[in-house]
Design an enzyme around this catalytic site. Structure first.
Site, PDB file in Angstrom:
ATOM      1  N   GLY A  36       0.869  -1.330  -0.139  1.00  7.72           N
ATOM      2  CA  GLY A  36       0.061  -0.020  -0.126  1.00  7.72           C
ATOM      3  C   GLY A  36       0.848   1.060   0.109  1.00  7.72           C
ATOM      4  O   GLY A  36       0.486   2.167   0.503  1.00  7.72           O
ATOM      5  N   GLY A  37       2.055   1.300  -0.664  1.00  2.64           N
ATOM      6  CA  GLY A  37       3.026   2.310  -0.449  1.00  2.64           C
ATOM      7  C   GLY A  37       2.863   3.148  -1.689  1.00  2.64           C
ATOM      8  O   GLY A  37       3.549   4.356  -1.629  1.00  2.64           O
ATOM      9  N   GLY A  38       1.724   3.183  -2.315  1.00  4.44           N
ATOM     10  CA  GLY A  38       1.590   4.249  -3.591  1.00  4.44           C
ATOM     11  C   GLY A  38       0.734   5.361  -3.075  1.00  4.44           C
ATOM     12  O   GLY A  38       0.732   6.594  -4.001  1.00  4.44           O
ATOM     13  N   ASP A  87      -1.578  -8.112  -5.976  1.00  2.65           N
ATOM     14  CA  ASP A  87      -2.712  -8.219  -4.960  1.00  2.65           C
ATOM     15  C   ASP A  87      -2.443  -8.977  -3.747  1.00  2.65           C
ATOM     16  O   ASP A  87      -2.019 -10.290  -3.941  1.00  2.65           O
ATOM     17  CB  ASP A  87      -3.716  -8.710  -5.797  1.00  2.65           C
ATOM     18  CG  ASP A  87      -5.027  -8.793  -4.892  1.00  2.65           C
ATOM     19  OD1 ASP A  87      -5.344  -8.817  -3.876  1.00  2.65           O
ATOM     20  OD2 ASP A  87      -6.354  -8.618  -5.612  1.00  2.65           O
ATOM     21  N   SER A 127     -22.510  -7.923   3.056  1.00  3.85           N
ATOM     22  CA  SER A 127     -22.997  -9.367   2.726  1.00  3.85           C
ATOM     23  C   SER A 127     -21.705  -9.962   3.090  1.00  3.85           C
ATOM     24  O   SER A 127     -20.611  -9.666   3.600  1.00  3.85           O
ATOM     25  CB  SER A 127     -22.941  -9.214   1.107  1.00  3.85           C
ATOM     26  OG  SER A 127     -21.458  -9.050   0.537  1.00  3.85           O
ATOM     27  N   TYR A 169      -8.348   0.157  17.424  1.00  2.00           N
ATOM     28  CA  TYR A 169      -9.659  -0.738  17.547  1.00  2.00           C
ATOM     29  C   TYR A 169      -9.338  -2.024  17.247  1.00  2.00           C
ATOM     30  O   TYR A 169     -10.309  -2.831  17.409  1.00  2.00           O
ATOM     31  CB  TYR A 169     -10.807  -0.045  16.707  1.00  2.00           C
ATOM     32  CG  TYR A 169     -10.779  -0.129  15.378  1.00  2.00           C
ATOM     33  CD1 TYR A 169     -10.969  -1.124  14.571  1.00  2.00           C
ATOM     34  CD2 TYR A 169     -10.870   1.251  14.711  1.00  2.00           C
ATOM     35  CE1 TYR A 169     -10.705  -1.067  13.103  1.00  2.00           C
ATOM     36  CE2 TYR A 169     -10.903   1.380  13.367  1.00  2.00           C
ATOM     37  CZ  TYR A 169     -10.867   0.186  12.614  1.00  2.00           C
ATOM     38  OH  TYR A 169     -10.910   0.253  11.174  1.00  2.00           O
ATOM     39  N   PRO A 210      -2.273   3.443  14.840  1.00  2.48           N
ATOM     40  CA  PRO A 210      -2.554   5.211  14.685  1.00  2.48           C
ATOM     41  C   PRO A 210      -4.174   5.255  15.138  1.00  2.48           C
ATOM     42  O   PRO A 210      -4.708   4.403  14.776  1.00  2.48           O
ATOM     43  CB  PRO A 210      -2.146   5.099  13.057  1.00  2.48           C
ATOM     44  CG  PRO A 210      -1.785   3.743  12.532  1.00  2.48           C
ATOM     45  CD  PRO A 210      -2.143   2.704  13.574  1.00  2.48           C
ATOM     46  N   ARG A 221     -13.201   8.178   1.683  1.00  5.01           N
ATOM     47  CA  ARG A 221     -14.250   7.019   1.755  1.00  5.01           C
ATOM     48  C   ARG A 221     -15.002   6.680   2.878  1.00  5.01           C
ATOM     49  O   ARG A 221     -16.040   6.290   2.852  1.00  5.01           O
ATOM     50  CB  ARG A 221     -13.196   5.761   1.482  1.00  5.01           C
ATOM     51  CG  ARG A 221     -13.990   4.863   0.555  1.00  5.01           C
ATOM     52  CD  ARG A 221     -12.992   3.619   0.201  1.00  5.01           C
ATOM     53  NE  ARG A 221     -11.933   4.275  -0.738  1.00  5.01           N
ATOM     54  CZ  ARG A 221     -10.579   4.413  -0.172  1.00  5.01           C
ATOM     55  NH1 ARG A 221     -10.212   3.884   0.879  1.00  5.01           N
ATOM     56  NH2 ARG A 221      -9.668   4.885  -0.984  1.00  5.01           N
TER      57      ARG A 221
HETATM   58  N1  COA Z   1     -19.699  -0.932   1.614  1.00  9.53           N
HETATM   59  C1  COA Z   1     -20.319  -2.239   1.674  1.00  9.53           C
HETATM   60  N2  COA Z   1     -19.975  -3.217   0.969  1.00  9.53           N
HETATM   61  C2  COA Z   1     -19.274  -3.002   0.142  1.00  9.53           C
HETATM   62  C3  COA Z   1     -18.668  -1.835  -0.405  1.00  9.53           C
HETATM   63  C4  COA Z   1     -19.060  -0.664   0.821  1.00  9.53           C
HETATM   64  N3  COA Z   1     -18.619   0.482   0.728  1.00  9.53           N
HETATM   65  N4  COA Z   1     -18.087  -1.753  -1.458  1.00  9.53           N
HETATM   66  C5  COA Z   1     -18.109  -2.938  -1.970  1.00  9.53           C
HETATM   67  N5  COA Z   1     -18.639  -3.708  -1.138  1.00  9.53           N
HETATM   68  C6  COA Z   1     -18.991  -5.315  -1.270  1.00  9.53           C
HETATM   69  C7  COA Z   1     -19.496  -5.471  -2.654  1.00  9.53           C
HETATM   70  O1  COA Z   1     -20.980  -5.320  -2.815  1.00  9.53           O
HETATM   71  C8  COA Z   1     -19.280  -6.783  -2.728  1.00  9.53           C
HETATM   72  O2  COA Z   1     -20.091  -8.004  -2.016  1.00  9.53           O
HETATM   73  P1  COA Z   1     -21.223  -8.593  -2.911  1.00  9.53           P
HETATM   74  O3  COA Z   1     -20.481  -9.568  -3.967  1.00  9.53           O
HETATM   75  O4  COA Z   1     -21.799  -9.563  -1.989  1.00  9.53           O
HETATM   76  O5  COA Z   1     -22.043  -7.691  -3.679  1.00  9.53           O
HETATM   77  C9  COA Z   1     -18.031  -7.317  -1.935  1.00  9.53           C
HETATM   78  O6  COA Z   1     -17.998  -5.839  -1.012  1.00  9.53           O
HETATM   79  C10 COA Z   1     -16.593  -7.089  -2.625  1.00  9.53           C
HETATM   80  O7  COA Z   1     -16.791  -5.977  -3.406  1.00  9.53           O
HETATM   81  P2  COA Z   1     -15.788  -6.058  -4.719  1.00  9.53           P
HETATM   82  O8  COA Z   1     -15.766  -4.339  -5.089  1.00  9.53           O
HETATM   83  O9  COA Z   1     -15.647  -6.785  -5.556  1.00  9.53           O
HETATM   84  O10 COA Z   1     -14.253  -6.012  -4.075  1.00  9.53           O
HETATM   85  P3  COA Z   1     -12.647  -5.511  -4.461  1.00  9.53           P
HETATM   86  O11 COA Z   1     -12.101  -6.687  -3.945  1.00  9.53           O
HETATM   87  O12 COA Z   1     -12.902  -5.343  -6.108  1.00  9.53           O
HETATM   88  O13 COA Z   1     -12.495  -4.285  -3.791  1.00  9.53           O
HETATM   89  C11 COA Z   1     -11.836  -3.068  -1.897  1.00  9.53           C
HETATM   90  C12 COA Z   1     -12.568  -4.081  -2.604  1.00  9.53           C
HETATM   91  C13 COA Z   1     -12.009  -2.970  -0.450  1.00  9.53           C
HETATM   92  C14 COA Z   1     -10.356  -3.466  -2.261  1.00  9.53           C
HETATM   93  C15 COA Z   1     -12.053  -1.617  -2.724  1.00  9.53           C
HETATM   94  O14 COA Z   1     -13.214  -1.031  -2.229  1.00  9.53           O
HETATM   95  C16 COA Z   1     -10.955  -0.637  -2.306  1.00  9.53           C
HETATM   96  O15 COA Z   1     -10.051  -0.568  -3.164  1.00  9.53           O
HETATM   97  N6  COA Z   1     -10.975   0.049  -1.314  1.00  9.53           N
HETATM   98  C17 COA Z   1     -10.194   1.081  -1.119  1.00  9.53           C
HETATM   99  C18 COA Z   1      -9.106   0.559  -0.199  1.00  9.53           C
HETATM  100  C19 COA Z   1      -9.703   1.156   1.262  1.00  9.53           C
HETATM  101  O16 COA Z   1     -10.646   0.515   1.612  1.00  9.53           O
HETATM  102  N7  COA Z   1      -8.665   1.215   2.154  1.00  9.53           N
HETATM  103  C20 COA Z   1      -8.715   1.715   3.394  1.00  9.53           C
HETATM  104  C21 COA Z   1      -8.119   2.082   4.203  1.00  9.53           C
HETATM  105  S1  COA Z   1      -8.725   2.529   6.017  1.00  9.53           S
END
Ligand code: COA
Length: 304
Positions: A36-38, A87, A127, A169, A210, A221
């Site tokens: 996650g270094g980007g 990944d 889900s 947490y 942190p 987000r």
């Molecule tokens: N809230 C609840 N459920 C969510 C969601 C949200 N915001 N976003 C996606 N989902 C659900 C999807 O509906 C799916 O479930 P389903 O198949 O039952 O419908 C499941 O989560 C997977 O979603 P998908 O988009 O296929 O996952 P992905 O592997 O492509 O990406 C992440 C998931 C987390 C990697 C992507 O959202 C992301 O890149 N997030 C940013 C990184 C991040 O969260 N950083 C946090 C720093 S604190």
């Protein structure tokens, strides 16, 4: 040099938490892999490691983001950066990344398990796939990195350092981020367990928990729209502010450097007192005005 000969302007120069803390070359010759270094905190840590003389591999799923970050990091630090798409949910991709990193830089000395994912949501709205997605990235992803690099260090008889980024947490739990809390608690347990088990291989494992550190991605987000103003995280922090990236980078650099050679299995909280504020039974008494304290004191006085 005795104190007398230091110019007074030098003596009065105040250090700030916005400054880099370690001395130049503190990480010279080290190769550090930051998942996650980007972006966000991962990128900030990578930038400081480079400033201290490390060579850095940054990884995430998105090559375009990594390429841009690598170009910026090179320009701002003049350091050596290798961007590698991976990944971390897929063990084969983790092995491939490690192979590429070792063939490019000769070895990997340090891993910062920083990549994470989080959905803020009532748990009953998630889900099973959503829940598993967070577990897979945070817990399984960290396990993949730990197994791949740990086995590489043990086989090559190299010392190594893991630094895991968890969250406060992970030990308190938190509503509305249950998959993340569960996964980070697993990472915390892994940190303490392997600190003992792999100490014999000269592998250290520490973590940082942190509190609120604003980043463009997570902030937008997790607190979309006006939520960031309604739930301003600084309001929950006894020290009255959110964290600065340099503060986290300073602690991270110390924990991956040889200066912390005697420290392992430690989880260091860096949150301005945030989680303890929520924990102490009477901490809400901050809201009691001076006048009320006076009244309570007067009542007590009468009884004595
Ligand atoms: N809230 C609840 N459920 C969510 C969601 C949200 N915001 N976003 C996606 N989902 C659900 C999807 O509906 C799916 O479930 P389903 O198949 O039952 O419908 C499941 O989560 C997977 O979603 P998908 O988009 O296929 O996952 P992905 O592997 O492509 O990406 C992440 C998931 C987390 C990697 C992507 O959202 C992301 O890149 N997030 C940013 C990184 C991040 O969260 N950083 C946090 C720093 S604190």
């Amino acid at each position: 040099m005795d104190g007398q000969s230091v110019p007074s302007s030098e003596k009065t120069k105040l250090m700030s938490y916005l400054d880099g803390m370690l001395r130049d070359d503190a990480l010279k010759g080290k190769v550090i892999l930051v998942s996650g270094g980007g972006t966000g905190l991962g990128k900030s840590m990578a930038a400081y490691f480079l400033t201290l003389g490390a060579k850095v591999v940054i990884s995430s799923r998105k090559m375009d983001v990594l390429d841009k970050a690598a170009a910026e990091l090179k320009a701002s630090t003049n350091g050596e950066v290798l961007p590698l798409a991976c990944d971390i949910r897929e063990i084969e991709q983790v092995h491939a990344m490690l192979r590429d990193a070792v063939s490019h830089f000769g070895q990997v000395d340090i891993v910062v398990n920083n990549a994470a994912a989080n959905f803020i949501s009532p748990t009953e709205r998630l889900s099973a796939n959503a829940f598993h997605t967070i577990l897979d990235i945070v817990l399984k992803g960290t396990a993949n990195m730990t197994l791949a690099v740990g086995k590489y260090w043990i086989e090559a008889k190299l010392p190594g350092v893991f630094l895991n980024i968890v969250t406060t947490y992970a030990f308190t739990g938190s509503a509305y981020v249950v998959p993340s809390a569960a996964a980070k608690a697993g990472v915390l347990a892994m940190t303490r367990s392997l600190a003992v088990e792999w100490a014999k291989y000269k592998i250290r494992c520490n973590a940082i928990a942190p509190g609120p550190f604003p980043t463009e991605g997570a902030w937008a987000r997790l607190l979309p729209g006006d939520l960031a103003t309604k739930f301003d995280p600084a309001n929950k922090v006894p020290l009255g502010r959110v964290g600065e990236h340099q503060e986290l980078a300073n602690l991270a650099a110390y924990l991956v450097s040889d200066f912390s050679a005697y420290m392992t299995g430690e989880i260091i909280t860096l949150d301005g007192g945030e989680w303890l504020k929520g924990a102490g039974q009477f901490n809400g008494f901050d809201a009691v005005p001076g006048q009320l304290w006076d009244q309570m004191q007067a009542i007590r006085g009468k009884k004595q």
